[in-house]
Design an enzyme around this catalytic site. Sequence first.
Site, PDB file in Angstrom:
ATOM      1  N   PRO A 246       0.792  -1.245   0.000  1.00  0.00           N
ATOM      2  CA  PRO A 246       0.000   0.000   0.000  1.00  0.00           C
ATOM      3  C   PRO A 246       0.819   1.288   0.000  1.00  0.00           C
ATOM      4  CG  PRO A 246       0.056  -0.924   2.200  1.00  0.00           C
ATOM      5  CD  PRO A 246       0.796  -1.899   1.324  1.00  0.00           C
ATOM      6  N   CYS A 247       1.503   1.536  -1.111  1.00  0.00           N
ATOM      7  CA  CYS A 247       2.259   2.785  -1.221  1.00  0.00           C
ATOM      8  C   CYS A 247       1.330   3.999  -1.236  1.00  0.00           C
ATOM      9  CB  CYS A 247       3.142   2.761  -2.463  1.00  0.00           C
ATOM     10  SG  CYS A 247       2.280   2.456  -4.015  1.00  0.00           S
TER      11      CYS A 247
END
Length: 279
Positions: A246-247
């Site tokens: 989850p950048c």
Amino acid sequence: MESQESINYNRIAKAIAHIKANFREQPSLDEIAERVHLSPYHFQRMFKEWAGISPKKFLQYTSVQHAKKVLDESKTSLFDVAMETGLSGTSRLHDLFISIEGMTPGEYKNEGENLNINYSYAQSPFGLVVIASTEKGLCHVSFTNDEEKGLYELKKQFPKATYHQRVDQTQVNALMVFANDWSQISEIKLHLKGTDFQLKVWESLLKIPKGQLSTYGTIADMINKPKASRAVGTAIGSNPIAYLIPCHRVIQASGNLGGYRWDSNRKTAIIGWEAAQVQ
């Protein structure tokens, strides 16, 4: 022909772009609906079906003020929270056992030679994705607006690999993360091409709970490289696994949401969608 789901996503993305550009004026439902050429009634209904909340509530989740509020509230405990695996609630990605395996030095250097890669396309709540896997695990997930362009970006990553357009169980399992019920999802293994530094950064991203945000500086601290915020940002920008790593949960220390490899409007949409799911 563009699917109805894709058309709806593009309409919502356009609405989000307008909200982002004009949040200080708190645009009305009528104004936003007009921007996407829908009646207020149909726009409200479509938005709630897509995001689970009203456009007004969504604005609260995605504005700069909300980002700052999340960071302020997490200031004393964000590091501790980030180090947890999040097993306390079914709404968090960390209910899944995601493991990262780096490619061998040989696999890294030879650009995928002798590597067989299955790939396919699927619709997600945030548009079309191209997803790819090796016999060891998932190696690529990216949002794309065009199948041909999405495949081109994949092949740039592994130019010497052999490709098969084929759906396998690894891909099916990974795509289930977009569903609300993750109780049937098995372990997800990622087979990634990256330096040791990149792998450390990507592993740290897995520890940010759904509905929470972190900063580049915090990630640098987590991997014991407090002066490497810029390098951390570069590594985050090269993340090959959209959403699962989850950048999108990493923003600027100022509270601005910042850029995103797969479009900043999509980043805003995902943050708001996750906040709505947690709430």
